[in-house]
Design a protein around this motif. Structure first.
Motif, mmCIF file in Angstrom:
data_model
loop_
_atom_site.group_PDB
_atom_site.id
_atom_site.type_symbol
_atom_site.label_atom_id
_atom_site.label_comp_id
_atom_site.label_asym_id
_atom_site.label_seq_id
_atom_site.Cartn_x
_atom_site.Cartn_y
_atom_site.Cartn_z
ATOM 1 N N ASP A 50 -1.777 -14.836 9.917
ATOM 2 C CA ASP A 50 -2.747 -13.829 10.348
ATOM 3 C C ASP A 50 -3.454 -14.387 11.581
ATOM 4 N N VAL A 51 -3.320 -13.720 12.739
ATOM 5 C CA VAL A 51 -3.925 -14.219 13.975
ATOM 6 C C VAL A 51 -5.050 -13.308 14.455
ATOM 7 N N GLY A 52 -5.608 -12.548 13.524
ATOM 8 C CA GLY A 52 -6.743 -11.693 13.863
ATOM 9 C C GLY A 52 -8.049 -12.467 13.786
ATOM 10 N N SER A 53 -9.151 -11.734 13.636
ATOM 11 C CA SER A 53 -10.466 -12.350 13.530
ATOM 12 C C SER A 53 -10.565 -13.220 12.279
ATOM 13 N N SER A 54 -11.222 -14.370 12.415
ATOM 14 C CA SER A 54 -11.397 -15.261 11.264
ATOM 15 C C SER A 54 -12.226 -14.598 10.176
ATOM 16 N N MET A 55 -13.225 -13.809 10.564
ATOM 17 C CA MET A 55 -14.058 -13.132 9.570
ATOM 18 C C MET A 55 -13.280 -12.027 8.861
ATOM 19 N N ASP A 56 -12.410 -11.335 9.596
ATOM 20 C CA ASP A 56 -11.553 -10.328 8.958
ATOM 21 C C ASP A 56 -10.604 -10.998 7.968
ATOM 22 N N TYR A 57 -10.090 -12.167 8.332
ATOM 23 C CA TYR A 57 -9.193 -12.901 7.430
ATOM 24 C C TYR A 57 -9.926 -13.261 6.144
ATOM 25 N N ARG A 58 -11.147 -13.766 6.286
ATOM 26 C CA ARG A 58 -11.912 -14.109 5.087
ATOM 27 C C ARG A 58 -12.076 -12.891 4.175
ATOM 28 N N ASN A 59 -12.293 -11.754 4.786
ATOM 29 C CA ASN A 59 -12.532 -10.538 4.009
ATOM 30 C C ASN A 59 -11.277 -10.032 3.322
ATOM 31 N N SER A 60 -10.145 -10.055 4.043
ATOM 32 C CA SER A 60 -8.907 -9.531 3.463
ATOM 33 C C SER A 60 -7.721 -9.933 4.324
ATOM 34 N N ALA B 114 -0.851 -15.543 3.219
ATOM 35 C CA ALA B 114 -0.860 -15.765 4.670
ATOM 36 C C ALA B 114 -1.886 -16.823 5.037
ATOM 37 N N ILE B 115 -1.594 -17.595 6.056
ATOM 38 C CA ILE B 115 -2.564 -18.546 6.595
ATOM 39 C C ILE B 115 -3.205 -17.927 7.837
ATOM 40 N N TRP B 116 -4.325 -18.491 8.266
ATOM 41 C CA TRP B 116 -4.970 -18.003 9.484
ATOM 42 C C TRP B 116 -4.659 -18.947 10.642
ATOM 43 N N ASN C 156 4.735 -4.807 12.296
ATOM 44 C CA ASN C 156 4.265 -3.557 12.893
ATOM 45 C C ASN C 156 3.156 -2.949 12.030
ATOM 46 N N GLY C 157 2.010 -2.705 12.628
ATOM 47 C CA GLY C 157 0.892 -2.101 11.895
ATOM 48 C C GLY C 157 -0.011 -3.087 11.204
ATOM 49 N N GLY C 158 0.385 -4.352 11.167
ATOM 50 C CA GLY C 158 -0.463 -5.393 10.620
ATOM 51 C C GLY C 158 -0.886 -5.176 9.178
ATOM 52 N N LEU C 159 -2.081 -5.626 8.861
ATOM 53 C CA LEU C 159 -2.580 -5.581 7.485
ATOM 54 C C LEU C 159 -2.698 -4.159 6.957
ATOM 55 N N ASN C 160 -3.118 -3.226 7.809
ATOM 56 C CA ASN C 160 -3.276 -1.845 7.349
ATOM 57 C C ASN C 160 -1.944 -1.276 6.850
ATOM 58 N N ALA C 161 -0.891 -1.499 7.618
ATOM 59 C CA ALA C 161 0.421 -1.008 7.204
ATOM 60 C C ALA C 161 0.866 -1.683 5.910
ATOM 61 N N TRP C 162 0.613 -2.971 5.801
ATOM 62 C CA TRP C 162 0.976 -3.710 4.587
ATOM 63 C C TRP C 162 0.238 -3.152 3.367
ATOM 64 N N ARG C 163 -1.058 -2.876 3.544
ATOM 65 C CA ARG C 163 -1.858 -2.355 2.432
ATOM 66 C C ARG C 163 -1.389 -0.960 2.033
ATOM 67 N N GLU D 288 0.477 -6.844 -1.522
ATOM 68 C CA GLU D 288 -0.630 -7.576 -2.136
ATOM 69 C C GLU D 288 -1.513 -8.218 -1.063
ATOM 70 N N VAL D 289 -2.826 -8.087 -1.243
ATOM 71 C CA VAL D 289 -3.786 -8.708 -0.329
ATOM 72 C C VAL D 289 -4.747 -9.573 -1.135
ATOM 73 N N GLU D 290 -5.447 -10.437 -0.428
ATOM 74 C CA GLU D 290 -6.435 -11.294 -1.080
ATOM 75 C C GLU D 290 -7.560 -11.604 -0.103
ATOM 76 N N SER D 291 -8.663 -12.121 -0.614
ATOM 77 C CA SER D 291 -9.790 -12.536 0.227
ATOM 78 C C SER D 291 -10.110 -13.996 -0.062
ATOM 79 N N THR D 292 -10.619 -14.674 0.975
ATOM 80 C CA THR D 292 -11.007 -16.087 0.839
ATOM 81 C C THR D 292 -12.332 -16.265 1.580
ATOM 82 N N PRO D 293 -13.464 -16.030 0.907
ATOM 83 C CA PRO D 293 -14.773 -16.031 1.580
ATOM 84 C C PRO D 293 -15.110 -17.319 2.318
ATOM 85 N N ASP D 294 -14.518 -18.433 1.915
ATOM 86 C CA ASP D 294 -14.867 -19.712 2.534
ATOM 87 C C ASP D 294 -13.731 -20.315 3.356
ATOM 88 N N ALA D 295 -12.674 -19.556 3.532
ATOM 89 C CA ALA D 295 -11.543 -20.065 4.320
ATOM 90 C C ALA D 295 -11.119 -18.995 5.325
#
Length: 508
Positions: free
Chosen positions: A373-383, A388-390, A439-446, A451-458
């Motif tokens: 995931d090469v998007g925003s770090s805060m977006d990665y933490r959220n979902s 996936a790694i950031w 194509n479509g990134g996380l939104n398309a995947w969802r 499956e998605v996950e959140s990592t508030p501290d990573a």
């Protein structure tokens, strides 16, 4: 041009440096530096990405690219002033406007007292519509600063009504209120001191999900707004520029020309002049360098009749030292050039990088695959996609060991260009590897049920070089961060004076 990520840039930078992070370099510079012969000085930091950035820019056709030896450290050591935060120049400008023009202001308790006594008060929120919907003062109406002068006559009929302009903090409250005052609005006009943050700190309630938004302009309202704008145009000496002159100047290739459509997003999407970009007037004044990196460029503001929004924005931009002019005839005067969709930016083709759909990505992930995931770090933490790694482009080398262990790499981001740029760099390092973009990134995947996950501290805070914590934590109810932010804004005029390179000309 400071090519560090926003977190590093926001901690220390030169006053007039445009921040175009390396993670979005090619797509950002094409918009912000449209003339390929512009002299560019790159500033990087500990990640030392300037050589890579110079190579990428030369591939795009930029012919005059240099690096600032020693970066920000060398500038500071030589006695240059350095600044923290984002949108420093407009925020400093707002503080100086308040100092010099004594913009009337009320604190939250004073506004609440007026409301409690049954006084005639209207609170206008000068932020963007999404910001207003997120959190707002109860009863306030969303009227972004760029729309204020155009919409006010339909919202406020009685000249005795108290008009209070608010934002999240200070700048847009001050600029919004002073816009109305400069235009000669008869009503008592005030900035809400400290905006929604001060409102919360005063113990007053805020709401989320507001649906209060300005309505369509009536003919009577448009006529009155046009009269205000004409007065403002006269006071500030705002020139028009014909379409033919814009084409002639751009054709010579000797000056950067910015076509900036200051209308609402809905109006822009309905039809706009080919090659123009959406830059709503209030946000343009608040963060002009995000659109226009070249300070001596020509800013052509595009509007629809009666051109109130273009005049409103131009009157501030010219005071900030920019050559801003109103396009004569606006959108209506260029019907043959009006389009709904523009061609994609001419970023070099990524023939080495495949674009895959979610079904293909699912099949790939059954094997030995690394998903990044090469998007925003805060977006990665959220979902993010489960497992996936950031990653971020300046620190791609940090992922080499993980890449070596995989057979295929899938890269994704909400911003497609960001994913392709990362993937293309990865392919340069590992030409034999299969690298693809989802194509479509996380939104398309969802949407596809992935499956998605959140990592508030990573990732950990120290890795989030794209996020400026102290500037954003204030919006999460952190009083200490809010006070730090207010103190920073108050101190900007003194810093600006020490720096000595601003060209503010406040309209008295």
């Amino acid at each position: 041009m400071d090519i560090r990520e926003k977190g590093h840039f926001g901690l220390e930078h030169l006053l007039h440096a445009a921040n175009i992070p390396f993670s979005e370099l090619e797509s950002g510079i094409l918009l912000q530096v449209p003339r390929r012969t512009t002299r560019i000085v790159l500033i990087d930091g500990i990640d030392r990405v300037a050589p890579r950035a110079e190579e990428r820019l030369r591939e795009l056709g930029y012919v005059s690219v240099e690096c600032l030896a020693g970066g920000v450290d060398a500038w500071r050591d030589a006695g240059g002033e350095v600044f923290i935060g984002e949108d420093v120049t407009p925020k400093a400008f707002g503080e100086i406007v308040e100092e010099e023009l004594h913009t009337p202001a009320l604190n939250p308790r004073e506004v609440a007292a007026l409301i409690g006594k049954g006084e005639d008060v209207i609170i206008l929120d000068g932020r963007t519509w999404p910001e207003h919907q997120g959190i707002s003062i109860p009863g306030s109406i969303s009227v972004p600063n760029g729309e204020l002068l155009l919409r006010l006559p339909d919202l406020v009929k009685d000249p005795r009504t108290n008009v209070v302009v608010t934002c999240a903090g200070r700048t847009r409250s001050i600029i919004g209120a002073q816009t109305l005052i400069n235009a000669g609005v008869e009503n008592p006009v005030y900035a809400l001191r400290g905006g929604t943050q001060a409102w919360r700190m005063a113990g007053l309630s805020l709401q989320s999900g507001s649906t209060n938004r300005f309505a369509d302009v009536t003919p009577e309202g448009a006529a009155r707004a046009e009269a205000f704008a004409n007065d403002l145009r006269r006071k500030a000496g705002i020139p028009d520029i014909p379409h033919a002159d814009v084409e002639r100047i751009a054709g010579k290739g000797q000056r950067s020309v910015y076509l900036l459509d200051v209308r609402t997003r809905e109006e822009f999407d309905e039809g706009h002049i080919a090659g123009s970009v959406h830059a709503p007037g209030g946000q343009l004044v608040q963060g002009v360098i995000r659109w226009c990196a070249v300070r001596r460029g020509l800013l052509v503001l595009i509007d629809s009749a009666p051109f109130v929004r273009a005049v409103s924005a131009a009157h501030w931009l010219r005071q900030m030292g920019y050559d801003a002019r109103v396009l004569d005839g606006g959108v209506e005067g260029a019907t043959s050039q009006v389009v709904k969709d523009d061609p994609p930016l001419a970023i070099p083709p990524f023939s080495s990088v495949a674009l895959v759909d979610t079904d293909h990505a699912r099949r790939l992930r059954t094997g030995n695959v690394l998903t990044i995931d090469v998007g925003s770090s805060m977006d990665y933490r959220n979902s993010h996609i489960a497992g996936a790694i950031w990653g971020i482009r300046p620190r791609l080398d940090d992922l080499c060991e993980l890449v070596h262990q995989a057979d295929t790499v899938i890269v994704y981001s909400a911003v497609a260009a960001r994913a392709f740029l990362f993937a293309a760099d990865l392919k340069r390092l590992f030409p034999a590897y299969d690298v693809c973009v989802l194509n479509g990134g996380l939104n398309a995947w969802r949407v596809a049920g992935g499956e998605v996950e959140s990592t508030p501290d990573a990732p950990p805070d120290e890795a989030c070089i794209d996020y400026l914590f102290w500037a954003h934590d204030r919006q999460k109810g952190n009083d200490a961060a809010t006070l730090q932010y207010f103190n920073w804004e108050h101190g900007l005029p003194e810093q600006i004076t020490r720096d000595g390179t601003s060209e503010f000309r406040i309209l008295k």
